[in-house]
Design a protein around this motif. Sequence first.
Motif, PDB file in Angstrom:
ATOM      1  N   ALA A  35      -2.819   7.948  -1.563  1.00  0.00           N
ATOM      2  CA  ALA A  35      -1.993   7.461  -0.458  1.00  0.00           C
ATOM      3  C   ALA A  35      -0.641   6.970  -0.974  1.00  0.00           C
ATOM      4  O   ALA A  35       0.404   7.264  -0.385  1.00  0.00           O
ATOM      5  CB  ALA A  35      -2.719   6.347   0.294  1.00  0.00           C
ATOM      6  N   LYS A  38       1.841   9.744  -2.225  1.00  0.00           N
ATOM      7  CA  LYS A  38       2.474  10.528  -1.161  1.00  0.00           C
ATOM      8  C   LYS A  38       3.763   9.890  -0.658  1.00  0.00           C
ATOM      9  O   LYS A  38       4.552  10.542   0.012  1.00  0.00           O
ATOM     10  CB  LYS A  38       1.511  10.706   0.013  1.00  0.00           C
ATOM     11  N   VAL A  39       3.980   8.624  -0.981  1.00  0.00           N
ATOM     12  CA  VAL A  39       5.182   7.922  -0.521  1.00  0.00           C
ATOM     13  C   VAL A  39       6.379   8.379  -1.362  1.00  0.00           C
ATOM     14  O   VAL A  39       6.348   8.305  -2.593  1.00  0.00           O
ATOM     15  CB  VAL A  39       5.000   6.391  -0.614  1.00  0.00           C
ATOM     16  N   THR A  63      12.235   3.974  -1.207  1.00  0.00           N
ATOM     17  CA  THR A  63      11.126   3.447  -0.412  1.00  0.00           C
ATOM     18  C   THR A  63      11.135   1.922  -0.448  1.00  0.00           C
ATOM     19  O   THR A  63      11.919   1.312  -1.162  1.00  0.00           O
ATOM     20  CB  THR A  63       9.763   4.007  -0.880  1.00  0.00           C
ATOM     21  N   ARG A  67       6.551   0.196   3.190  1.00  0.00           N
ATOM     22  CA  ARG A  67       6.012   1.566   3.251  1.00  0.00           C
ATOM     23  C   ARG A  67       4.793   1.720   2.354  1.00  0.00           C
ATOM     24  O   ARG A  67       3.842   2.424   2.700  1.00  0.00           O
ATOM     25  CB  ARG A  67       7.081   2.580   2.861  1.00  0.00           C
ATOM     26  N   ALA A  71       1.081   2.606   3.673  1.00  0.00           N
ATOM     27  CA  ALA A  71       0.358   3.768   3.154  1.00  0.00           C
ATOM     28  C   ALA A  71      -1.093   3.424   2.828  1.00  0.00           C
ATOM     29  O   ALA A  71      -2.014   4.171   3.167  1.00  0.00           O
ATOM     30  CB  ALA A  71       1.057   4.331   1.918  1.00  0.00           C
ATOM     31  N   ASP A  74      -2.920   2.676   6.175  1.00  0.00           N
ATOM     32  CA  ASP A  74      -3.201   3.913   6.912  1.00  0.00           C
ATOM     33  C   ASP A  74      -4.365   4.683   6.288  1.00  0.00           C
ATOM     34  O   ASP A  74      -5.061   5.434   6.966  1.00  0.00           O
ATOM     35  CB  ASP A  74      -1.965   4.810   6.970  1.00  0.00           C
TER      36      ASP A  74
END
Length: 86
Positions: A35, A38-39, A63, A67, A71, A74
């Motif tokens: 996760a 992927k940022v 970033t 965020r 991440a 989520d």
Amino acid sequence: KKLLLASILSFGLLPAWSGSALAASEVCPITVKKALQKVSGVDRVDVSFEKKEAVVTYDDSKTTMERLIKATGDAGYPSVLKAAAA
């Protein structure tokens, strides 16, 4: 010059969708790491299930800490900032 920050996120043991500690122990570090990777702007992620933390090195021009926290949340593992270092 590229400035990278290292921050430590502390995350929960069990995902919101799971009631199984066994499943969480096998999947948690992988899920959190993927996760965060992927940022956009994340350079490196090291996750420790034992310490319940992830050390994230990222470019703060690409970033934000918000965020990174979003991440992991989520992905089912809410986190909070534990420490930051430049």
